[in-house]
Design an enzyme around this catalytic site. Structure first.
Site, mmCIF file in Angstrom:
data_model
loop_
_atom_site.group_PDB
_atom_site.id
_atom_site.type_symbol
_atom_site.label_atom_id
_atom_site.label_comp_id
_atom_site.label_asym_id
_atom_site.label_seq_id
_atom_site.Cartn_x
_atom_site.Cartn_y
_atom_site.Cartn_z
ATOM 1 N N LYS A 1 -10.000 -3.459 12.328
ATOM 2 C CA LYS A 1 -8.801 -3.043 13.076
ATOM 3 C C LYS A 1 -8.672 -3.824 14.392
ATOM 4 O O LYS A 1 -7.587 -4.270 14.741
ATOM 5 C CB LYS A 1 -8.821 -1.532 13.326
ATOM 6 C CG LYS A 1 -8.528 -0.716 12.065
ATOM 7 C CD LYS A 1 -7.143 -1.025 11.514
ATOM 8 C CE LYS A 1 -6.830 -0.347 10.207
ATOM 9 N NZ LYS A 1 -5.556 -0.785 9.608
ATOM 10 N N ASP B 1 2.225 -1.634 -4.462
ATOM 11 C CA ASP B 1 0.826 -1.215 -4.343
ATOM 12 C C ASP B 1 0.039 -1.991 -5.397
ATOM 13 O O ASP B 1 0.608 -2.504 -6.368
ATOM 14 C CB ASP B 1 0.675 0.298 -4.577
ATOM 15 C CG ASP B 1 -0.597 0.863 -3.927
ATOM 16 O OD1 ASP B 1 -0.489 1.509 -2.866
ATOM 17 O OD2 ASP B 1 -1.704 0.631 -4.467
ATOM 18 N N ASP C 1 -0.910 -6.997 -5.362
ATOM 19 C CA ASP C 1 -2.235 -7.035 -4.737
ATOM 20 C C ASP C 1 -2.084 -7.949 -3.523
ATOM 21 O O ASP C 1 -1.776 -9.143 -3.676
ATOM 22 C CB ASP C 1 -3.251 -7.615 -5.736
ATOM 23 C CG ASP C 1 -4.653 -7.666 -5.146
ATOM 24 O OD1 ASP C 1 -4.792 -7.561 -3.903
ATOM 25 O OD2 ASP C 1 -5.604 -7.823 -5.931
ATOM 26 N N ARG D 1 -1.943 -0.511 -7.282
ATOM 27 C CA ARG D 1 -1.956 0.417 -8.421
ATOM 28 C C ARG D 1 -0.538 0.603 -8.936
ATOM 29 O O ARG D 1 0.418 0.451 -8.173
ATOM 30 C CB ARG D 1 -2.463 1.797 -7.982
ATOM 31 C CG ARG D 1 -3.855 1.816 -7.444
ATOM 32 C CD ARG D 1 -4.231 3.226 -7.025
ATOM 33 N NE ARG D 1 -3.789 3.605 -5.701
ATOM 34 C CZ ARG D 1 -3.381 4.814 -5.349
ATOM 35 N NH1 ARG D 1 -3.331 5.797 -6.239
ATOM 36 N NH2 ARG D 1 -3.014 5.090 -4.105
ATOM 37 N N GLY E 1 0.823 -1.224 0.000
ATOM 38 C CA GLY E 1 0.000 0.000 0.000
ATOM 39 C C GLY E 1 0.851 1.265 0.000
ATOM 40 O O GLY E 1 0.490 2.282 0.595
ATOM 41 N N TYR F 1 -14.590 -0.573 9.468
ATOM 42 C CA TYR F 1 -13.157 -0.282 9.607
ATOM 43 C C TYR F 1 -12.681 -0.703 11.007
ATOM 44 O O TYR F 1 -11.676 -1.408 11.149
ATOM 45 C CB TYR F 1 -12.946 1.215 9.400
ATOM 46 C CG TYR F 1 -11.519 1.686 9.494
ATOM 47 C CD1 TYR F 1 -10.561 1.286 8.565
ATOM 48 C CD2 TYR F 1 -11.127 2.576 10.499
ATOM 49 C CE1 TYR F 1 -9.253 1.757 8.634
ATOM 50 C CE2 TYR F 1 -9.823 3.052 10.574
ATOM 51 C CZ TYR F 1 -8.895 2.638 9.649
ATOM 52 O OH TYR F 1 -7.601 3.111 9.714
ATOM 53 N N GLY G 1 -0.163 5.158 -0.820
ATOM 54 C CA GLY G 1 -1.130 5.876 0.009
ATOM 55 C C GLY G 1 -0.496 7.015 0.782
ATOM 56 O O GLY G 1 0.697 7.322 0.631
ATOM 57 N N GLN G 2 -1.308 7.621 1.640
ATOM 58 C CA GLN G 2 -0.865 8.805 2.384
ATOM 59 C C GLN G 2 0.392 8.497 3.211
ATOM 60 O O GLN G 2 1.357 9.261 3.185
ATOM 61 C CB GLN G 2 -1.996 9.294 3.312
ATOM 62 C CG GLN G 2 -1.673 10.627 3.963
ATOM 63 C CD GLN G 2 -2.607 10.973 5.123
ATOM 64 O OE1 GLN G 2 -3.452 10.178 5.532
ATOM 65 N NE2 GLN G 2 -2.452 12.168 5.656
ATOM 66 N N ILE H 1 -3.815 11.188 10.616
ATOM 67 C CA ILE H 1 -2.477 11.619 10.196
ATOM 68 C C ILE H 1 -2.610 12.798 9.238
ATOM 69 O O ILE H 1 -3.375 12.741 8.270
ATOM 70 C CB ILE H 1 -1.717 10.467 9.491
ATOM 71 C CG1 ILE H 1 -1.692 9.200 10.365
ATOM 72 C CG2 ILE H 1 -0.301 10.916 9.122
ATOM 73 C CD1 ILE H 1 -0.958 9.319 11.664
#
Ligand code: NAD
Length: 329
Positions: free
Chosen positions: A151, A39, A58, A41, A13, A147, A16-17, A177
């Site tokens: 978690k 990622d 993936d 993508r 990932g 979510y 991402g941010q 964040i």
């Protein structure tokens, strides 16, 4: 482990941010030749260029995950691939699949290849029955969001793999964040990033959370420090391996807007409440007690709201050519 120069690191990932900044910190620390980013993508804008080798992965493909780890002698995995809170409410089944099946793959691959594994949990793991002020490290966890369900389950699963199979799993409960490089991926705390962009670009912001909604937050450099420091900590000192409360500050929309007005006095804010995000935010802590992280691995954030606001507005002001806004330190 122990000798940090020997680490060979894989991030999932990574676009991402968090990944798009953590990748560069890891490449700096362990060498670009020892850092592998990935990622689902393509990195079509080259945002990870310079942060090691990028591969498409993936995390739902266990065999691809395993090959990448084996072929590159990976010994440390930062597993960041996930769907965030607001998106997970739109697509709960997909969120379960990516957040849980992806995690099981990360755990299995770590078990089979002897990797250490960092998995971020979240303030989203708490729920409305949790004490919301000074939220303890060990407390009631009954989240109402998909979510949050993933978690809490993830925290338990990481503990299980550590106790049952000896996998070196570690993790923190990140708060919201805030960063200026990559926009957040659809979480409940995204407003606290968008507000800075809108302050610079338009001088005004419409907030989706109500005034008075207090949440824990952290500036990206501290989030990166938390992840790396925890992975470098002596395992003998860790009692809470997978779910350390960590925070740097907490505020509500009025407080962050007031801080921005110290730099941009004409900044205005109004409200258009998103009921989904508001309900989620109200079930999360107003502020957490992170003393376990401070005691067990010397967690100490460097940024408060004032210092973060100063840096965010400077960075975005320079990027969008609004130096004339007279961003004062
Ligand atoms: P993000 O949404 O910005 O990035 C997630 C990345 O995962 C994306 O680049 C996406 O393309 C990738 N991804 C999605 N499905 C994938 C798949 N099947 N295989 C591989 N990659 C896939 O998320 P982020 O903010 O960087 O968060 C990273 C982790 O930190 C997540 O576990 C998140 O829950 C946690 N976290 C984030 C925050 C925050 O405020 N950003 C707060 C608490 C916890």
């Amino acid at each position: 482990m122990g000798n940090e120069n020997k680490k060979r690191v894989l991030l999932t990932g990574s676009l991402g941010q968090i990944g798009s900044e953590l990748a560069f910190a890891l490449a700096d620390r362990y060498g670009a030749e020892n850092t592998f980013t990935s990622d689902v993508r393509e990195d079509s804008h080259g945002i990870l260029e310079g942060a090691g080798t990028f591969v498409e992965l993936d995390v739902l493909s266990k065999s691809d995950f395993d090959s990448i780890v084996r072929d590159n002698d990976i010994d440390t995995i930062y597993h960041l691939a996930a769907l965030l809170s607001a998106i997970a409410e739109e697509k709960p089944q997909m969120a379960w699949e990516i957040n849980m099946e992806g995690l099981v793959n990360a755990l299995e691959v770590s078990k089979e290849n002897g990797c250490s594994l960092f998995v971020p949990s979240s303030i989203g793991a708490f729920g409305p029955d949790t004490p919301l002020d000074n939220t303890p490290q060990d407390t009631i966890m009954r989240p109402h969001s998909m979510y949050g369900v993933t978690k809490v389950s993830g925290e338990l699963l990481c503990d299980y793999y550590n106790m049952r199979f000896g996998v070196d799993t570690r993790g923190v409960r990140f708060p919201g964040i805030i960063s200026s490089k990559t926009l957040p991926g659809g979480g409940t705390t995204d407003y606290a990033v968008e507000i800075y962009y809108h302050a610079i670009l338009y001088g005004s912001y419409t907030c989706c959370l109500k005034a008075g909604t207090s949440l824990d937050m952290m500036y990206m450099p501290d989030a990166i420090k938390a992840a790396i420091d925890l992975m470098e900590a002596d395992p003998a000192s860790l009692r809470h391996r997978n779910a350390f409360n960590v925070t740097a500050m907490h505020f509500d929309p009025e407080i962050i807007a007031a801080e921005i007005r110290k730099h941009i006095p004409e900044f205005t804010m109004d409200y258009e409440i998103d009921p989904v995000r508001q309900a989620i935010a109200e079930s999360w802590p107003n502020y957490m007690d992170d003393s376990a992280a401070r005691e067990e691995w010397d967690w100490l954030p460097e940024y408060d709201l004032a210092r973060m606001t100063d840096e965010m507005l400077k960075e975005l002001g320079e990027r969008y050519g609004r130096g004339e806004l007279e961003i004062e330190s």
